[in-house]
Write a protein that holds these residues in place. Structure first.
Motif, PDB file in Angstrom:
ATOM      1  N   ARG A 100       0.195   4.253  -0.909  1.00  0.00           N
ATOM      2  CA  ARG A 100      -0.426   2.954  -1.200  1.00  0.00           C
ATOM      3  C   ARG A 100       0.384   1.872  -0.487  1.00  0.00           C
ATOM      4  NH1 ARG A 100       0.219   5.014  -6.137  1.00  0.00           N
ATOM      5  NH2 ARG A 100       1.571   3.282  -6.806  1.00  0.00           N
ATOM      6  N   VAL A 101      -0.348   1.032   0.253  1.00  0.00           N
ATOM      7  CA  VAL A 101       0.308  -0.017   1.043  1.00  0.00           C
ATOM      8  C   VAL A 101      -0.372  -1.352   0.760  1.00  0.00           C
ATOM      9  CG1 VAL A 101       0.963   1.580   2.883  1.00  0.00           C
ATOM     10  CG2 VAL A 101      -1.208   0.352   3.045  1.00  0.00           C
TER      11      VAL A 101
ATOM     12  N   ALA B 102      -4.134  -7.430   0.293  1.00  0.00           N
ATOM     13  CA  ALA B 102      -4.747  -6.532  -0.693  1.00  0.00           C
ATOM     14  C   ALA B 102      -4.053  -5.181  -0.631  1.00  0.00           C
ATOM     15  CB  ALA B 102      -6.248  -6.372  -0.429  1.00  0.00           C
ATOM     16  N   GLU B 103      -4.228  -4.394  -1.719  1.00  0.00           N
ATOM     17  CA  GLU B 103      -3.630  -3.062  -1.778  1.00  0.00           C
ATOM     18  C   GLU B 103      -4.628  -2.046  -1.249  1.00  0.00           C
ATOM     19  OE1 GLU B 103      -1.807   0.023  -5.104  1.00  0.00           O
ATOM     20  OE2 GLU B 103      -1.733  -2.159  -5.479  1.00  0.00           O
ATOM     21  N   HIS B 104      -4.122  -1.116  -0.416  1.00  0.00           N
ATOM     22  CA  HIS B 104      -4.969  -0.087   0.190  1.00  0.00           C
ATOM     23  C   HIS B 104      -4.298   1.268  -0.008  1.00  0.00           C
ATOM     24  CE1 HIS B 104      -7.333  -3.113   2.560  1.00  0.00           C
ATOM     25  NE2 HIS B 104      -6.187  -3.772   2.480  1.00  0.00           N
ATOM     26  N   GLU B 105      -5.146   2.322   0.137  1.00  0.00           N
ATOM     27  CA  GLU B 105      -4.649   3.691   0.144  1.00  0.00           C
ATOM     28  C   GLU B 105      -4.885   4.289   1.517  1.00  0.00           C
ATOM     29  OE1 GLU B 105      -5.431   8.054  -1.980  1.00  0.00           O
ATOM     30  OE2 GLU B 105      -6.352   6.228  -2.786  1.00  0.00           O
TER      31      GLU B 105
ATOM     32  N   VAL C 268       3.976   0.450  -1.414  1.00  0.00           N
ATOM     33  CA  VAL C 268       4.179   0.231  -2.858  1.00  0.00           C
ATOM     34  C   VAL C 268       4.045   1.516  -3.669  1.00  0.00           C
ATOM     35  CG1 VAL C 268       3.430  -2.161  -2.745  1.00  0.00           C
ATOM     36  CG2 VAL C 268       1.729  -0.366  -3.125  1.00  0.00           C
ATOM     37  N   GLY C 269       3.644   2.586  -3.039  1.00  0.00           N
ATOM     38  CA  GLY C 269       3.526   3.863  -3.739  1.00  0.00           C
ATOM     39  C   GLY C 269       3.497   4.997  -2.756  1.00  0.00           C
ATOM     40  N   SER C 270       4.199   6.121  -3.110  1.00  0.00           N
ATOM     41  CA  SER C 270       4.271   7.255  -2.200  1.00  0.00           C
ATOM     42  C   SER C 270       3.653   8.464  -2.857  1.00  0.00           C
ATOM     43  CB  SER C 270       5.723   7.543  -1.818  1.00  0.00           C
ATOM     44  OG  SER C 270       5.796   8.667  -0.960  1.00  0.00           O
ATOM     45  N   ALA C 271       2.886   9.233  -2.084  1.00  0.00           N
ATOM     46  CA  ALA C 271       2.243  10.426  -2.619  1.00  0.00           C
ATOM     47  C   ALA C 271       3.216  11.568  -2.755  1.00  0.00           C
ATOM     48  CB  ALA C 271       1.087  10.849  -1.710  1.00  0.00           C
TER      49      ALA C 271
END
Length: 700
Positions: A13-14, A19-22, A57-60
Motif C-alpha cells: 500500500r502506497v 490518495a492511498e493505493h494498492e 504505508v503497508g507491506s504485503a
C-alpha cells in the motif's frame, strides 16, 4: 520517499497523488495501482518514486532487511570508538528487528529468543537487554527500545553518542542567551567603526545585564568567548575593514542571477560616480569631476557618458537619455579608422535610414526600452521620469541597497578607472591608500578636455575592445567587441534604431518662459537676439497659462544659443547669444555662474552682461591653458575674495616703509606710488583698468 534499499512489491500500500493505493501489478517500468475507491491507474515507476507525497504505508511481505544509509564521511567526523560502538548497537538492533544478525549466512535460522515467529517484540527486547548486560554494556529494556526508535528515525547516525557528535550550531555548550546577545551585538557593528573583541564582549555583558539582571547570565572564559566571537563573526568582517563589512551586509540574501538581454536597448543601466582623475575646474582649483554614464546590457556599448563638476542634477540625467539617441559625431583630429563606416557596424544599411550616420563615429545609436536606475534624487525626480515618458522609455528602479541589480554599470565604472583613468595625468587611485603625493600638481586637464578624451577613448578603445562577456553562438571561443556584438544582434533581432531628430532633441531640453522684448530674450543676465524674432517683439505667444510668454529651450552644456518655439507658425527659432563673438566657444551654465561669482568678488557688477562676458572669456582661456606654475597662488586667490571698496586713506609717504607683501586688496599700486609725496587730504586715487586676462585677475 522510500528508504534506501527498500523493495516495492505487489499488494504493498502506497500513498500517491494525495490518495492511498494498492500495488496490483509490476511490469517493467510500469506500476498498476488500485485506489481505495476502485479506480485503476498505470504510473511510470520513476514518476511514482519521485512524487512529493509518495510513501509506503503497508507491506504485503516481511519487512526488508536493510541498513539505513549513512555516509562514511559523516561517521568519520566522530571518534573511532564512538563509531565502533554505534555499529555494535546496529548489529544487535537488527537482530531484534529481523531475528538475524547482519553477517548471517543465507539460510541461517534465528536464535530461539530472537525468532519473530515465536517471540514478540517485547520479549526480543528483554532478551537483548539481558545479553548486552552480560557483555558488559549497560542496557535496560527501556534503553534498547529507545535505541530502536532512534535507529528507525536516523539510521546509524542515531546510535552515535551525542557527546561526540559534532554540534551543527558551532557554539558548543555556551549558554544560548549569551549566543543570542553576541549575535545581536555583532549585527549592530555593521555601521559603526571597527573595534576590538573586548569592546564587543563589554557590550554583550551590558546587554545581558539589562535583559536578565546583573550577573544572572555569566560569560564563558575569555578564550572561549573569543572563539565564540570568531565563529559568530565569520564572513561578517566585524573586526576587519568597515567598508568590506558594510558591503557584505548589503549583499542580497537571494541567489545572484546575471542580467541578460537579447537585443540592443532591451535594458540599459544608468548611474553616477566620481571620476578617479583630478581635473582643473574653471576657478583654477583641482577637484574630481562626476561621471554619469549609461551602458547597454546586450552589447556592452557605453551609450553616453558625460563629465561635469560635482553636483549632478536631474536635467543632466534627462539630457543623457537624449544624448543616447543621437549619433556620436566625428571630432576634428580623430583618425579615419574611428568612423562608423570603417567599423563592423552595418553602416551602409543604417545610413539609408538616417543620413546623419554618414559622418558618425564608430559607436552605435541605441534606443533604450528599459533603463535601470538606483534611488538617487536625480533619477527619481519628476524631470527625469517625465523625459523618460516622453521618449517612451520604461524606468525600472533597482531594489534599495542592492547594487547587484545594476552590476554591469558598476563593473563598467571599474573598467573605466583601470583602462582609461589610470593613464590620465592626475589619476587619484580608487581610494586614499592608493593616491600619490603629487596628484594635484599632476592635474592639467579641464573638465571639457577630459570629456573629449573620454569620448575618443570610448570610440577608439572600449567599443573596439573584445569583451569577455560577449560571445557569438557560432564562435563561442572568441570574445566580441561591443561593435561586433551590435552587428550580430542587429541581424538576429531585427533591431533598427530610430534616432532622435534635431527637433526631438530640442524638445527634451530644459525650458524657460520669457517675453520677447526689443533686445530679444533675457535669461540669467544673458541676452539672445536674432532677426527672426523681429515679428514677435512685445507680442503675445497665445499661451494664457504662462502669461502669454514664449517657450524657450536651452542646453545647459552649451549656452551660446537658445531655441524659441514659434507658437504662431510652428517649429523652432534658433537665437544666438549676443556676446558669442567675444567668448567664441561653448560654455556651460555652471561656468557662467562661476564667471558671475568671480566678477562680483572683484567688484564688477555681475548683472552687467558685457563685463561678465569678458570675465567668462578670460576664465575659459585660463581653464584651457591650465593654472601652470602658479596653481598654489590660484587656489589662494580663489579662497580669498577681493574687497569691494578702496582704503579710506593713503598711507603716509615717509612715516613707515611700505608693506613688503602685496595685499589682496591692493589696487592701482603704481598710481599710489606716483602720488606718495602729495598730502593725504583731498588726494585723488585713480582707478586702474580691469584686465580679466591677467594671471592675477586684478587691475593694471
Amino acid at each position: 520517499m522510500a528508504e534506501p534499499g527498500g523493495v516495492l512489491r505487489v499488494e504493498d500500500r502506497v500513498v500517491f497523488d494525495g490518495a492511498e493505493h494498492e500495488v496490483v501489478a509490476l511490469s517493467g517500468n510500469a506500476v498498476r495501482l488500485l485506489s481505495m475507491s476502485g479506480q485503476v491507474s498505470v504510473v511510470a515507476l520513476p514518476h511514482l518514486l519521485m512524487a512529493a507525497d509518495f510513501a509506503v504505508v503497508g507491506s504485503a511481505g516481511p519487512a526488508a532487511s536493510r541498513q539505513p544509509f549513512v555516509s562514511d564521511g559523516l561517521m568519520d567526523s566522530v571518534p573511532q570508538a564512538a563509531a565502533d560502538r554505534a555499529r555494535m548497537w546496529e548489529r544487535h538492533l537488527l537482530e531484534v528487528e529481523t531475528g538475524l544478525p547482519v553477517d548471517a549466512v543465507p539460510g541461517a535460522i534465528p536464535r530461539p529468543e530472537y525468532d519473530p515467529t515465536r517471540c514478540s517484540v517485547a520479549e526480543r527486547e528483554a532478551a537483548k537487554a539481558s545479553e548486552l548486560t552480560g557483555l558488559g554494556v549497560r542496557a535496560s529494556v527501556r534503553t534498547v527500545r529507545r535505541m530502536r526508535q532512534r535507529y528507525r528515525d536516523q539510521g546509524l547516525w542515531g546510535l552515535v553518542d551525542t557527546r561526540y557528535a559534532p554540534r551543527t550550531s558551532g557554539t558548543g555548550r555556551v549558554d544560548p542567551r549569551v549566543v543570542s546577545a553576541a549575535m545581536a551585538v555583532i549585527n549592530a557593528q555593521t555601521g559603526t567603526s571597527t573595534g576590538t573583541k573586548s569592546r564587543v564582549l563589554a557590550q554583550v555583558t551590558r546587554r545581558l545585564d539589562d535583559e536578565y539582571g546583573p550577573g544572572t547570565v555569566p560569560l564563558p572564559s575569555q578564550r572561549t568567548a573569543y572563539r565564540l566571537l570568531d565563529r559568530l563573526a565569520a564572513g561578517k568582517h566585524t573586526f576587519g575593514s568597515a567598508v568590506t563589512r558594510r558591503q557584505t551586509a548589503n549583499r542580497p540574501a537571494g541567489v545572484f542571477t546575471p542580467t541578460f538581454a537579447a537585443r540592443p536597448g532591451e535594458q540599459v543601466q544608468i548611474d553616477v560616480t566620481p571620476l578617479d582623475v583630478m581635473a582643473v575646474m574653471d576657478d583654477g582649483v583641482t577637484a574630481r569631476a562626476e561621471l554619469i554614464a549609461a551602458i547597454d546590457i546586450a552589447t556592452r556599448t557605453i551609450c553616453a557618458a558625460v563629465l561635469q563638476p560635482a553636483g549632478t542634477k536631474a536635467i543632466d540625467a534627462s539630457l543623457l537619455l537624449a544624448r543616447m539617441m543621437v549619433p556620436e559625431p566625428m571630432r576634428p583630429g580623430w583618425e579615419h579608422v574611428l568612423r562608423m563606416s570603417s567599423s563592423r557596424i552595418p553602416h551602409r544599411r543604417l545610413v539609408e535610414i538616417d543620413r546623419r550616420l554618414e559622418l558618425a563615429a564608430a559607436k552605435p545609436v541605441i534606443v533604450p526600452e528599459t533603463v535601470v536606475i538606483d534611488h538617487g534624487k536625480v533619477f527619481v525626480s519628476e524631470t527625469f521620469l517625465r523625459a523618460a515618458r516622453t521618449l517612451g522609455v520604461s524606468v525600472q528602479p533597482a531594489r534599495p541597497r542592492t547594487p547587484t541589480d545594476k552590476g554591469v554599470i558598476e563593473r563598467t565604472f571599474e573598467s573605466i578607472n583601470t583602462l582609461f583613468c589610470q593613464h590620465v595625468s592626475g589619476y587619484t587611485g580608487r581610494d586614499v591608500t592608493r593616491r600619490g603625493a603629487d596628484v594635484n600638481e599632476r592635474a592639467v586637464w579641464s573638465v571639457a578636455d577630459l570629456q573629449e578624451l573620454l569620448e575618443e577613448w570610448i570610440v577608439a578603445g572600449w567599443q573596439m575592445r573584445p569583451h569577455e562577456g560577449l560571445r557569438h553562438p557560432f564562435t563561442p571561443d572568441r570574445a566580441l567587441s561591443p561593435n561586433e556584438a551590435y552587428a550580430a544582434l542587429v541581424a538576429a533581432a531585427g533591431y533598427v534604431p530610430i534616432t532622435l531628430s534635431g527637433e526631438d532633441y530640442i524638445e527634451l531640453l530644459p525650458t524657460h518662459w520669457r517675453a520677447i522684448g526689443d533686445a530679444g530674450v533675457q535669461i540669467d543676465y544673458r541676452t539672445y537676439n536674432s532677426q527672426e524674432l523681429a515679428p514677435y517683439r512685445h507680442a503675445a505667444s497665445g499661451i494664457a497659462a504662462k502669461g502669454d510668454r514664449w517657450e524657450v529651450h536651452y542646453d545647459p552644456y552649451d549656452l551660446t544659443r537658445v531655441w524659441v518655439r514659434d507658437h504662431h507658425r510652428g517649429g523652432w527659432i534658433t537665437v544666438p547669444w549676443t556676446h558669442h563673438g567675444l567668448v567664441r566657444q561653448p560654455f556651460a551654465d555652471f561656468t557662467w555662474r562661476q564667471a558671475r561669482k568671480i566678477a562680483a568678488g572683484r567688484g564688477v557688477d555681475d548683472a552687467n552682461e558685457t563685463a561678465v562676458a569678458v570675465v567668462l572669456a578670460a576664465l575659459l582661456r585660463r581653464a584651457e591653458e591650465g593654472p601652470g606654475q602658479s596653481r598654489a597662488l590660484s587656489r589662494a586667490r580663489t579662497a580669498t575674495a577681493m574687497p569691494n571698496r578702496l582704503p579710506a586713506a593713503l598711507p603716509p609717504a615717509a612715516s613707515s616703509p611700505p608693506d613688503p607683501e602685496p595685499e589682496p586688496a591692493r589696487v592701482g599700486a603704481q598710481e599710489l606710488d606716483d602720488h606718495a609725496d602729495e598730502p593725504s587730504s583731498g588726494a585723488i586715487v585713480p582707478f586702474g583698468l580691469f584686465d580679466p586676462f591677467s594671471e592675477e585677475g586684478g587691475r593694471l
